[in-house]
Design a protein around this motif. Structure first.
Motif, PDB file in Angstrom:
ATOM      1  N   SER A   1      12.052  50.529  53.460  1.00 34.83           N
ATOM      2  CA  SER A   1      11.486  49.985  54.686  1.00 34.83           C
ATOM      3  C   SER A   1      10.007  49.657  54.584  1.00 34.83           C
ATOM      4  CB  SER A   1      11.723  50.954  55.844  1.00 34.83           C
ATOM      5  OG  SER A   1      11.103  52.192  55.563  1.00 34.83           O
ATOM      6  N   THR A   2       9.372  49.989  53.495  1.00 34.03           N
ATOM      7  CA  THR A   2       7.960  49.646  53.384  1.00 34.03           C
ATOM      8  C   THR A   2       7.761  48.636  52.251  1.00 34.03           C
ATOM      9  OG1 THR A   2       7.416  51.330  51.742  1.00 34.03           O
ATOM     10  CG2 THR A   2       7.316  51.994  54.073  1.00 34.03           C
ATOM     11  N   ARG A   3       6.602  48.041  52.277  1.00 38.33           N
ATOM     12  CA  ARG A   3       6.261  47.049  51.255  1.00 38.33           C
ATOM     13  C   ARG A   3       6.359  47.641  49.854  1.00 38.33           C
ATOM     14  NH1 ARG A   3       1.422  42.951  51.561  1.00 38.33           N
ATOM     15  NH2 ARG A   3       1.028  42.643  49.365  1.00 38.33           N
ATOM     16  N   GLU A   4       5.817  48.827  49.666  1.00 41.25           N
ATOM     17  CA  GLU A   4       5.836  49.469  48.350  1.00 41.25           C
ATOM     18  C   GLU A   4       7.265  49.792  47.920  1.00 41.25           C
ATOM     19  OE1 GLU A   4       3.350  49.604  46.290  1.00 41.25           O
ATOM     20  OE2 GLU A   4       4.568  50.589  44.760  1.00 41.25           O
ATOM     21  N   GLU A   5       8.085  50.228  48.843  1.00 37.69           N
ATOM     22  CA  GLU A   5       9.487  50.538  48.516  1.00 37.69           C
ATOM     23  C   GLU A   5      10.254  49.278  48.123  1.00 37.69           C
ATOM     24  OE1 GLU A   5      10.173  54.484  51.318  1.00 37.69           O
ATOM     25  OE2 GLU A   5      10.519  52.492  52.157  1.00 37.69           O
ATOM     26  N   VAL A   6       9.986  48.179  48.803  1.00 37.84           N
ATOM     27  CA  VAL A   6      10.640  46.909  48.454  1.00 37.84           C
ATOM     28  C   VAL A   6      10.175  46.463  47.073  1.00 37.84           C
ATOM     29  CG1 VAL A   6      10.825  44.458  49.052  1.00 37.84           C
ATOM     30  CG2 VAL A   6      11.015  46.198  50.843  1.00 37.84           C
ATOM     31  N   LYS A   7       8.885  46.587  46.821  1.00 42.64           N
ATOM     32  CA  LYS A   7       8.346  46.209  45.504  1.00 42.64           C
ATOM     33  C   LYS A   7       9.023  47.033  44.402  1.00 42.64           C
ATOM     34  CE  LYS A   7       4.174  46.024  42.747  1.00 42.64           C
ATOM     35  NZ  LYS A   7       2.816  46.481  42.570  1.00 42.64           N
ATOM     36  N   GLN A   8       9.128  48.319  44.605  1.00 41.35           N
ATOM     37  CA  GLN A   8       9.750  49.183  43.600  1.00 41.35           C
ATOM     38  C   GLN A   8      11.225  48.844  43.399  1.00 41.35           C
ATOM     39  OE1 GLN A   8       8.870  53.152  44.970  1.00 41.35           O
ATOM     40  NE2 GLN A   8       6.706  53.004  44.407  1.00 41.35           N
ATOM     41  N   ALA A   9      11.922  48.498  44.480  1.00 37.80           N
ATOM     42  CA  ALA A   9      13.341  48.135  44.368  1.00 37.80           C
ATOM     43  C   ALA A   9      13.505  46.868  43.534  1.00 37.80           C
ATOM     44  CB  ALA A   9      13.951  47.950  45.758  1.00 37.80           C
ATOM     45  N   LEU A  10      12.631  45.899  43.719  1.00 31.78           N
ATOM     46  CA  LEU A  10      12.694  44.655  42.934  1.00 31.78           C
ATOM     47  C   LEU A  10      12.326  44.919  41.474  1.00 31.78           C
ATOM     48  CD1 LEU A  10      11.139  42.221  45.550  1.00 31.78           C
ATOM     49  CD2 LEU A  10      13.532  42.265  44.779  1.00 31.78           C
ATOM     50  N   GLU A  11      11.345  45.766  41.241  1.00 32.78           N
ATOM     51  CA  GLU A  11      10.939  46.082  39.868  1.00 32.78           C
ATOM     52  C   GLU A  11      12.039  46.834  39.116  1.00 32.78           C
ATOM     53  OE1 GLU A  11       6.078  46.149  40.363  1.00 32.78           O
ATOM     54  OE2 GLU A  11       7.185  48.016  40.677  1.00 32.78           O
ATOM     55  N   ARG A  12      12.781  47.668  39.818  1.00 37.30           N
ATOM     56  CA  ARG A  12      13.896  48.391  39.169  1.00 37.30           C
ATOM     57  C   ARG A  12      14.962  47.421  38.637  1.00 37.30           C
ATOM     58  NH1 ARG A  12      12.960  52.400  43.103  1.00 37.30           N
ATOM     59  NH2 ARG A  12      14.402  51.446  44.561  1.00 37.30           N
ATOM     60  N   LEU A  13      15.040  46.231  39.253  1.00 42.67           N
ATOM     61  CA  LEU A  13      15.991  45.218  38.780  1.00 42.67           C
ATOM     62  C   LEU A  13      15.426  44.393  37.628  1.00 42.67           C
ATOM     63  CD1 LEU A  13      17.445  43.956  42.150  1.00 42.67           C
ATOM     64  CD2 LEU A  13      18.547  45.412  40.450  1.00 42.67           C
ATOM     65  N   GLY A  14      14.187  44.688  37.238  1.00 43.76           N
ATOM     66  CA  GLY A  14      13.584  43.986  36.117  1.00 43.76           C
ATOM     67  C   GLY A  14      12.703  42.817  36.507  1.00 43.76           C
ATOM     68  N   PHE A  15      12.451  42.629  37.787  1.00 45.02           N
ATOM     69  CA  PHE A  15      11.593  41.542  38.230  1.00 45.02           C
ATOM     70  C   PHE A  15      10.138  42.002  38.242  1.00 45.02           C
ATOM     71  CE2 PHE A  15      15.534  40.602  40.803  1.00 45.02           C
ATOM     72  CZ  PHE A  15      15.986  39.612  39.946  1.00 45.02           C
ATOM     73  N   ALA A  16       9.249  41.155  37.717  1.00 43.62           N
ATOM     74  CA  ALA A  16       7.811  41.420  37.808  1.00 43.62           C
ATOM     75  C   ALA A  16       7.358  40.964  39.187  1.00 43.62           C
ATOM     76  CB  ALA A  16       7.069  40.659  36.720  1.00 43.62           C
ATOM     77  N   VAL A  17       6.705  41.849  39.906  1.00 46.58           N
ATOM     78  CA  VAL A  17       6.290  41.560  41.275  1.00 46.58           C
ATOM     79  C   VAL A  17       4.772  41.563  41.336  1.00 46.58           C
ATOM     80  CG1 VAL A  17       6.439  42.289  43.685  1.00 46.58           C
ATOM     81  CG2 VAL A  17       8.382  42.681  42.144  1.00 46.58           C
ATOM     82  N   GLU A  18       4.206  40.475  41.856  1.00 48.33           N
ATOM     83  CA  GLU A  18       2.763  40.378  42.082  1.00 48.33           C
ATOM     84  C   GLU A  18       2.526  40.553  43.578  1.00 48.33           C
ATOM     85  OE1 GLU A  18       1.450  36.519  40.759  1.00 48.33           O
ATOM     86  OE2 GLU A  18       2.977  36.517  39.201  1.00 48.33           O
TER      87      GLU A  18
END
Length: 159
Positions: free
Chosen positions: A5-22
């Motif tokens: 539910s937070t920005r950081e949690e969403v970022k971490q969820a995307l990174e766990r899939l292998g996506f680089a997030v800026e």
């Protein structure tokens, strides 16, 4: 909806899939290869990003690419303060991407506009027909940087 539910949690969820997030201000930016677009979109839907705010594009003629930019948004309280941006570059001479209307139905008209203005074909979009241009338009896509506007002269006759 479930999921982070937070920005950081969403970022971490995307990174766990292998996506680089800026991170850029209120946007989480993910640069993708075309083959990863659907996976990223489906994951964002699962994370609660229930609609697209926009789909646009940028012509990069020196690279021979067109970049399609998606902004996903959520109505959930913890996610309303930021967007997730997906950026995908496709070859300028044969630009194709999968349609995302089965993920986000409101992509229908936005994909249609990008198809019309930049020439990107969205495979699976059932309604790629002119939206803003005349139905018989046969010229190049008008938002490509090498598009030339025909100038019309203004002639004034003096007596």
């Amino acid at each position: 909806m479930s999921g982070p539910s937070t920005r950081e949690e969403v970022k971490q969820a995307l990174e766990r899939l292998g996506f680089a997030v800026e991170e850029a201000r209120d946007v989480l930016r993910v640069r993708l290869e075309p083959a990863d677009l659907r996976k990223a979109a489906e994951e964002l839907l699962r994370l609660g990003f229930d609609h697209l705010a926009s789909v646009g594009g940028v012509d990069w003629p020196a690279e021979g690419k067109i970049e399609v930019v998606y902004h996903a948004e959520s109505y959930e309280p913890g996610k309303r303060s930021f967007l997730v941006e997906l950026r995908v570059k496709v070859p300028r001479d044969d630009p194709h991407l999968p349609s995302l209307i089965d993920v986000w139905p409101n992509a229908l008209l936005m994909e249609r506009e990008v198809w019309e203005m930049l020439g990107v074909t969205f495979e699976g979009n059932p309604d790629l027909r002119r939206l803003l241009l005349p139905p018989d338009w046969s010229g190049p896509p008008p938002l490509r940087k090498d598009f030339r506007v025909e100038e019309e002269g203004i002639y004034v006759e003096y007596e």
